[in-house]
Motif scaffolding. Structure first.
Motif, PDB file in Angstrom:
ATOM      1  N   THR A   1       0.825  -1.210   0.000  1.00  0.00           N
ATOM      2  CA  THR A   1       0.000   0.000   0.000  1.00  0.00           C
ATOM      3  C   THR A   1       0.858   1.259   0.000  1.00  0.00           C
ATOM      4  OG1 THR A   1      -0.183  -0.176   2.402  1.00  0.00           O
ATOM      5  CG2 THR A   1      -1.999  -1.066   1.098  1.00  0.00           C
ATOM      6  N   HIS A   2       2.085   1.181   0.468  1.00  0.00           N
ATOM      7  CA  HIS A   2       2.995   2.324   0.431  1.00  0.00           C
ATOM      8  C   HIS A   2       3.569   2.464  -0.975  1.00  0.00           C
ATOM      9  CE1 HIS A   2       6.539   4.846   1.224  1.00  0.00           C
ATOM     10  NE2 HIS A   2       5.864   5.277   2.269  1.00  0.00           N
ATOM     11  N   PHE A   3       3.553   3.670  -1.498  1.00  0.00           N
ATOM     12  CA  PHE A   3       3.941   3.936  -2.883  1.00  0.00           C
ATOM     13  C   PHE A   3       5.337   3.402  -3.204  1.00  0.00           C
ATOM     14  CE2 PHE A   3       5.397   6.640  -6.389  1.00  0.00           C
ATOM     15  CZ  PHE A   3       4.303   6.598  -7.236  1.00  0.00           C
ATOM     16  N   ASP A   4       6.302   3.685  -2.370  1.00  0.00           N
ATOM     17  CA  ASP A   4       7.679   3.274  -2.646  1.00  0.00           C
ATOM     18  C   ASP A   4       7.839   1.760  -2.625  1.00  0.00           C
ATOM     19  OD1 ASP A   4       8.474   5.884  -2.962  1.00  0.00           O
ATOM     20  OD2 ASP A   4       9.160   6.121  -0.891  1.00  0.00           O
ATOM     21  N   SER A   5       7.166   1.093  -1.681  1.00  0.00           N
ATOM     22  CA  SER A   5       7.276  -0.363  -1.618  1.00  0.00           C
ATOM     23  C   SER A   5       6.616  -1.014  -2.828  1.00  0.00           C
ATOM     24  CB  SER A   5       6.650  -0.898  -0.323  1.00  0.00           C
ATOM     25  OG  SER A   5       5.258  -0.623  -0.268  1.00  0.00           O
TER      26      SER A   5
ATOM     27  N   GLY B   1     -16.213 -12.260   0.764  1.00  0.00           N
ATOM     28  CA  GLY B   1     -16.559 -11.403   1.891  1.00  0.00           C
ATOM     29  C   GLY B   1     -16.001 -10.006   1.819  1.00  0.00           C
ATOM     30  N   ALA B   2     -15.342  -9.665   0.714  1.00  0.00           N
ATOM     31  CA  ALA B   2     -14.706  -8.353   0.597  1.00  0.00           C
ATOM     32  C   ALA B   2     -15.736  -7.224   0.619  1.00  0.00           C
ATOM     33  CB  ALA B   2     -13.891  -8.282  -0.692  1.00  0.00           C
ATOM     34  N   VAL B   3     -15.331  -6.104   1.197  1.00  0.00           N
ATOM     35  CA  VAL B   3     -16.178  -4.919   1.277  1.00  0.00           C
ATOM     36  C   VAL B   3     -15.911  -4.034   0.067  1.00  0.00           C
ATOM     37  CG1 VAL B   3     -16.709  -2.859   2.634  1.00  0.00           C
ATOM     38  CG2 VAL B   3     -16.173  -5.015   3.791  1.00  0.00           C
ATOM     39  N   ASP B   4     -16.955  -3.405  -0.475  1.00  0.00           N
ATOM     40  CA  ASP B   4     -16.812  -2.517  -1.622  1.00  0.00           C
ATOM     41  C   ASP B   4     -15.946  -1.309  -1.278  1.00  0.00           C
ATOM     42  OD1 ASP B   4     -18.445  -4.176  -3.070  1.00  0.00           O
ATOM     43  OD2 ASP B   4     -20.261  -2.987  -2.744  1.00  0.00           O
ATOM     44  N   VAL B   5     -15.222  -0.825  -2.270  1.00  0.00           N
ATOM     45  CA  VAL B   5     -14.363   0.346  -2.118  1.00  0.00           C
ATOM     46  C   VAL B   5     -14.956   1.487  -2.936  1.00  0.00           C
ATOM     47  CG1 VAL B   5     -12.070   1.304  -2.619  1.00  0.00           C
ATOM     48  CG2 VAL B   5     -12.294  -1.029  -1.730  1.00  0.00           C
ATOM     49  N   ARG B   6     -14.950   2.692  -2.388  1.00  0.00           N
ATOM     50  CA  ARG B   6     -15.466   3.857  -3.105  1.00  0.00           C
ATOM     51  C   ARG B   6     -14.611   4.152  -4.335  1.00  0.00           C
ATOM     52  NH1 ARG B   6     -15.925   8.847   0.735  1.00  0.00           N
ATOM     53  NH2 ARG B   6     -13.716   8.305   0.944  1.00  0.00           N
ATOM     54  N   VAL B   7     -15.267   4.686  -5.364  1.00  0.00           N
ATOM     55  CA  VAL B   7     -14.587   4.972  -6.623  1.00  0.00           C
ATOM     56  C   VAL B   7     -13.356   5.849  -6.406  1.00  0.00           C
ATOM     57  CG1 VAL B   7     -14.773   6.174  -8.832  1.00  0.00           C
ATOM     58  CG2 VAL B   7     -16.632   4.695  -8.064  1.00  0.00           C
ATOM     59  N   GLN B   8     -13.510   6.945  -5.686  1.00  0.00           N
ATOM     60  CA  GLN B   8     -12.401   7.879  -5.511  1.00  0.00           C
ATOM     61  C   GLN B   8     -11.252   7.246  -4.748  1.00  0.00           C
ATOM     62  OE1 GLN B   8     -12.248  10.686  -7.173  1.00  0.00           O
ATOM     63  NE2 GLN B   8     -10.136  10.900  -6.444  1.00  0.00           N
ATOM     64  N   ASP B   9     -11.564   6.411  -3.770  1.00  0.00           N
ATOM     65  CA  ASP B   9     -10.511   5.725  -3.019  1.00  0.00           C
ATOM     66  C   ASP B   9      -9.713   4.796  -3.930  1.00  0.00           C
ATOM     67  OD1 ASP B   9     -11.255   6.992  -0.697  1.00  0.00           O
ATOM     68  OD2 ASP B   9     -12.489   5.342   0.043  1.00  0.00           O
ATOM     69  N   GLU B  10     -10.425   4.093  -4.810  1.00  0.00           N
ATOM     70  CA  GLU B  10      -9.736   3.179  -5.718  1.00  0.00           C
ATOM     71  C   GLU B  10      -8.864   3.941  -6.702  1.00  0.00           C
ATOM     72  OE1 GLU B  10     -10.768  -0.439  -8.854  1.00  0.00           O
ATOM     73  OE2 GLU B  10     -12.273   0.152  -7.367  1.00  0.00           O
ATOM     74  N   ILE B  11      -9.360   5.062  -7.210  1.00  0.00           N
ATOM     75  CA  ILE B  11      -8.578   5.884  -8.133  1.00  0.00           C
ATOM     76  C   ILE B  11      -7.300   6.376  -7.465  1.00  0.00           C
ATOM     77  CG2 ILE B  11      -8.534   8.130  -9.309  1.00  0.00           C
ATOM     78  CD1 ILE B  11     -11.459   7.638 -10.092  1.00  0.00           C
ATOM     79  N   VAL B  12      -7.413   6.833  -6.226  1.00  0.00           N
ATOM     80  CA  VAL B  12      -6.250   7.331  -5.483  1.00  0.00           C
ATOM     81  C   VAL B  12      -5.221   6.221  -5.258  1.00  0.00           C
ATOM     82  CG1 VAL B  12      -5.499   8.206  -3.234  1.00  0.00           C
ATOM     83  CG2 VAL B  12      -7.465   9.232  -4.372  1.00  0.00           C
ATOM     84  N   ARG B  13      -5.694   5.008  -5.099  1.00  0.00           N
ATOM     85  CA  ARG B  13      -4.785   3.881  -4.872  1.00  0.00           C
ATOM     86  C   ARG B  13      -4.021   3.477  -6.133  1.00  0.00           C
ATOM     87  NH1 ARG B  13      -8.609  -0.338  -1.380  1.00  0.00           N
ATOM     88  NH2 ARG B  13      -8.703   0.897   0.544  1.00  0.00           N
ATOM     89  N   VAL B  14      -4.710   3.440  -7.278  1.00  0.00           N
ATOM     90  CA  VAL B  14      -4.092   2.815  -8.455  1.00  0.00           C
ATOM     91  C   VAL B  14      -3.539   3.780  -9.499  1.00  0.00           C
ATOM     92  CG1 VAL B  14      -5.572   0.790  -8.152  1.00  0.00           C
ATOM     93  CG2 VAL B  14      -6.248   2.557  -9.782  1.00  0.00           C
ATOM     94  N   ILE B  15      -4.160   4.931  -9.693  1.00  0.00           N
ATOM     95  CA  ILE B  15      -3.757   5.792 -10.810  1.00  0.00           C
ATOM     96  C   ILE B  15      -2.373   6.418 -10.618  1.00  0.00           C
ATOM     97  CG2 ILE B  15      -4.332   7.805 -12.208  1.00  0.00           C
ATOM     98  CD1 ILE B  15      -6.037   5.248 -12.695  1.00  0.00           C
ATOM     99  N   PRO B  16      -2.038   6.985  -9.446  1.00  0.00           N
ATOM    100  CA  PRO B  16      -0.670   7.498  -9.281  1.00  0.00           C
ATOM    101  C   PRO B  16       0.388   6.411  -9.499  1.00  0.00           C
ATOM    102  CG  PRO B  16      -2.092   8.320  -7.534  1.00  0.00           C
ATOM    103  CD  PRO B  16      -2.873   7.261  -8.249  1.00  0.00           C
ATOM    104  N   LEU B  17       0.098   5.204  -9.063  1.00  0.00           N
ATOM    105  CA  LEU B  17       1.037   4.101  -9.252  1.00  0.00           C
ATOM    106  C   LEU B  17       1.155   3.738 -10.729  1.00  0.00           C
ATOM    107  CD1 LEU B  17       2.910   2.053  -7.951  1.00  0.00           C
ATOM    108  CD2 LEU B  17       0.934   0.568  -7.562  1.00  0.00           C
ATOM    109  N   LEU B  18       0.021   3.704 -11.426  1.00  0.00           N
ATOM    110  CA  LEU B  18       0.046   3.443 -12.872  1.00  0.00           C
ATOM    111  C   LEU B  18       0.909   4.475 -13.585  1.00  0.00           C
ATOM    112  CD1 LEU B  18      -0.977   2.247 -15.584  1.00  0.00           C
ATOM    113  CD2 LEU B  18      -2.999   3.719 -15.333  1.00  0.00           C
ATOM    114  N   LYS B  19       0.710   5.742 -13.280  1.00  0.00           N
ATOM    115  CA  LYS B  19       1.477   6.811 -13.912  1.00  0.00           C
ATOM    116  C   LYS B  19       2.968   6.655 -13.637  1.00  0.00           C
ATOM    117  CE  LYS B  19      -0.296  10.971 -13.328  1.00  0.00           C
ATOM    118  NZ  LYS B  19      -0.964  12.114 -12.610  1.00  0.00           N
ATOM    119  N   ALA B  20       3.305   6.310 -12.406  1.00  0.00           N
ATOM    120  CA  ALA B  20       4.712   6.151 -12.037  1.00  0.00           C
ATOM    121  C   ALA B  20       5.349   4.973 -12.769  1.00  0.00           C
ATOM    122  CB  ALA B  20       4.835   5.968 -10.525  1.00  0.00           C
TER     123      ALA B  20
END
Length: 282
Positions: A40-44, A70-89
């Motif tokens: 979950t940490h960007f550098d790792s 049993g997974a809980v749904d994740v909000r759209v904005q939270d998912e975008i914040v998690r994956v898009i900066p990493l994709l760009k990097a």
């Protein structure tokens, strides 16, 4: 098996091995079943990407929402914040294909803008807006079969005939994609090991995996560390490497074009062994 049949089978396996790709899993979620919270940490996360590339990975699959039972749904904005900066990097630092594991049209749209090469959707573009977003791009997309939803999919799943049922599902989704303007050549199919299937269902799908080749599309097998291995072998999630490799090898021999894995180096090594043996087969 006649000599002619054996020769045709061996040639098919050789051609298959030449095109097999390893998809490395990168979960940037706190609750994924195997590596939740680990990257979950960007550098790792970036360090893990670099390591997988050194080990020979072909595709990095970034997931920002757990789809474990049993997974809980994740909000759209939270998912975008998690994956898009990493994709760009990743796209700015490395020459590697990147897949985004998502079922949300908004996340797909952002991923396409920032250079994703594939969308890997456990709901097979059934959520609102997904077909339209993908149709407006040239991106590849993996359609996965799942009975039910992550929260409840393992509550007594049943099938009339699991192979026929999955094939029918794929035919319907392929037709929907084509009607929406998504060329069939852009599609990859994943029968969805562990998604609304009992242990017995999973091993039947693995044993008959080659039957999905009838649809004429590349196939993805995602079996790594899953409960179908843990339940059979009585192994905790981090003790399933041997089982995962055995299952991946079977999937490749049954026609898988992409194997989705946690353990890249070991999977790449296993494929090298298969290729070395294939050179000497009839």
């Amino acid at each position: 098996m006649s000599k002619t049949t054996q020769a045709n089978f061996s040639a098919s396996i050789k051609n298959q091995l030449d095109t097999v790709q390893v998809m490395g899993i990168l979960n940037v979620t706190p609750d994924s079943f195997s590596d939740g919270g680990q990257f979950t940490h960007f550098d790792s996360a970036l360090k893990q990407v670099e390591q997988m590339i050194e080990q020979g990975v072909d595709i990095i699959d970034i997931g920002g929402e757990s789809t474990r039972p049993g997974a809980v749904d994740v909000r759209v904005q939270d998912e975008i914040v998690r994956v898009i900066p990493l994709l760009k990097a990743i796209k700015s630092r490395f020459d590697i294909n990147v897949s985004i594991d998502t079922s949300k049209a908004e996340v797909m749209s952002e991923a396409i803008i920032y250079g994703a090469d594939m969308i890997n959707d456990v709901r097979a573009l059934q959520n609102e807006g997904c077909l339209e977003v993908v149709a407006q791009s040239n991106i590849a997309v993996c359609l996965m079969h799942m009975q039910g939803m992550p929260r409840s999919m393992q509550e007594n799943p049943q099938y009339k005939d699991i192979i026929d049922d999955i094939l029918e599902f794929f035919k319907q989704r392929i037709n929907c994609c084509e009607r929406s303007g998504i060329n069939k050549e852009r599609l990859v199919l994943d029968p969805g090991f562990g998604f609304g299937k009992t242990v017995a269902h999973n091993y039947e799908v693995l044993a008959k995996f080659t039957e999905f080749k009838a649809l004429g599309l590349p196939l993805l097998a995602g079996i790594s560390r899953k409960s179908m291995i843990g339940n059979l072998l009585n192994r905790d999630v981090n003790e399933r490497l041997a089982g995962s490799l055995a299952a991946a090898i079977v999937a490749i021999q049954q026609g898988a074009n992409i194997i989705r894995v946690h353990d890249v180096q070991e999977s790449v090594d296993a494929i090298k062994i298969l290729k070395a043996v294939a050179k000497y087969q009839i």
